[in-house]
Design an enzyme around this catalytic site. Sequence first.
Site, PDB file in Angstrom:
ATOM      1  N   ASN A  76       0.863  -1.170   0.000  1.00 53.39           N
ATOM      2  CA  ASN A  76       0.000   0.000   0.000  1.00 53.39           C
ATOM      3  C   ASN A  76       0.906   1.228   0.000  1.00 53.39           C
ATOM      4  O   ASN A  76       2.099   1.133   0.318  1.00 53.39           O
ATOM      5  CB  ASN A  76      -0.911   0.005   1.226  1.00 53.39           C
ATOM      6  CG  ASN A  76      -2.133   0.880   1.039  1.00 53.39           C
ATOM      7  OD1 ASN A  76      -2.233   1.653   0.093  1.00 53.39           O
ATOM      8  ND2 ASN A  76      -3.071   0.753   1.948  1.00 53.39           N
ATOM      9  N   HIS A  77       0.372   2.358  -0.353  1.00 58.93           N
ATOM     10  CA  HIS A  77       1.124   3.606  -0.279  1.00 58.93           C
ATOM     11  C   HIS A  77       0.979   4.184   1.129  1.00 58.93           C
ATOM     12  O   HIS A  77      -0.019   3.963   1.810  1.00 58.93           O
ATOM     13  CB  HIS A  77       0.581   4.610  -1.295  1.00 58.93           C
ATOM     14  CG  HIS A  77       0.809   4.194  -2.711  1.00 58.93           C
ATOM     15  ND1 HIS A  77       2.042   4.267  -3.313  1.00 58.93           N
ATOM     16  CD2 HIS A  77      -0.035   3.699  -3.637  1.00 58.93           C
ATOM     17  CE1 HIS A  77       1.941   3.838  -4.552  1.00 58.93           C
ATOM     18  NE2 HIS A  77       0.686   3.483  -4.777  1.00 58.93           N
ATOM     19  N   ASP A  78       1.967   4.942   1.545  1.00 57.09           N
ATOM     20  CA  ASP A  78       1.935   5.593   2.851  1.00 57.09           C
ATOM     21  C   ASP A  78       1.078   6.852   2.754  1.00 57.09           C
ATOM     22  O   ASP A  78       1.505   7.874   2.224  1.00 57.09           O
ATOM     23  CB  ASP A  78       3.352   5.934   3.294  1.00 57.09           C
ATOM     24  CG  ASP A  78       3.407   6.544   4.672  1.00 57.09           C
ATOM     25  OD1 ASP A  78       2.338   6.796   5.271  1.00 57.09           O
ATOM     26  OD2 ASP A  78       4.518   6.786   5.154  1.00 57.09           O
ATOM     27  N   TYR A  79      -0.123   6.776   3.278  1.00 48.09           N
ATOM     28  CA  TYR A  79      -1.034   7.915   3.254  1.00 48.09           C
ATOM     29  C   TYR A  79      -1.121   8.597   4.626  1.00 48.09           C
ATOM     30  O   TYR A  79      -1.700   9.675   4.741  1.00 48.09           O
ATOM     31  CB  TYR A  79      -2.437   7.494   2.805  1.00 48.09           C
ATOM     32  CG  TYR A  79      -3.033   6.386   3.637  1.00 48.09           C
ATOM     33  CD1 TYR A  79      -3.685   6.667   4.830  1.00 48.09           C
ATOM     34  CD2 TYR A  79      -2.923   5.063   3.249  1.00 48.09           C
ATOM     35  CE1 TYR A  79      -4.217   5.656   5.605  1.00 48.09           C
ATOM     36  CE2 TYR A  79      -3.454   4.045   4.019  1.00 48.09           C
ATOM     37  CZ  TYR A  79      -4.095   4.343   5.187  1.00 48.09           C
ATOM     38  OH  TYR A  79      -4.608   3.332   5.958  1.00 48.09           O
ATOM     39  N   TYR A  87      -1.229  10.443  -1.146  1.00 51.64           N
ATOM     40  CA  TYR A  87      -0.305   9.485  -0.533  1.00 51.64           C
ATOM     41  C   TYR A  87       1.098   9.801  -1.029  1.00 51.64           C
ATOM     42  O   TYR A  87       1.287  10.463  -2.049  1.00 51.64           O
ATOM     43  CB  TYR A  87      -0.683   8.034  -0.854  1.00 51.64           C
ATOM     44  CG  TYR A  87      -0.744   7.725  -2.344  1.00 51.64           C
ATOM     45  CD1 TYR A  87       0.412   7.438  -3.055  1.00 51.64           C
ATOM     46  CD2 TYR A  87      -1.947   7.730  -3.026  1.00 51.64           C
ATOM     47  CE1 TYR A  87       0.367   7.168  -4.421  1.00 51.64           C
ATOM     48  CE2 TYR A  87      -2.003   7.457  -4.378  1.00 51.64           C
ATOM     49  CZ  TYR A  87      -0.839   7.180  -5.076  1.00 51.64           C
ATOM     50  OH  TYR A  87      -0.888   6.920  -6.421  1.00 51.64           O
TER      51      TYR A  87
END
Length: 165
Positions: A76-79, A87
Amino acid sequence: MLKMKNIATIYYTSLVRKRCKRCGKNLVVNHPSSVTANTILKNNVNFNGMKIQGGGIVVVGNYFHSGIECLMLTTNHDYDTGREIPYDAKRKVFKNIVIEDFVWMGSRVLVLPGVRIGEGAVIQAGSVVSSDIPAYAIAGGNPAKVFKYRDVEHFNKLKKEKKFF
């Protein structure tokens, strides 16, 4: 002479076998499928159209069966703590997926990062698995929720008798 489906199965199986980190005996891949170099497949895994993506580790247990167009995501992307919105495109979050033995996943199931699916679980077609599913559970929906359990006594009887598909 081999039938066309058998040739395709041999080809798809060889592609998955070459790409994964480790592969047990009797892998069968009947439809186009892809895995990562962090994928570990145990014995008697059957893919009918599986796509595994991301940098996390995926472990698929013995006697796993999937329907068509299934997807497992481990990144996942760091949001939350990133330097950009929506993100941070440069920072990724990796989470592993574990699928235990004798799991059956229907067509078009999506498994999100960090999920564990317990032994003997059945995931209904079209489900989105965003949290752990316990052993012997029948789950479905978006997000997937347990709505029933297998007959564990019957399951264990068949397991003891080695009646596997």
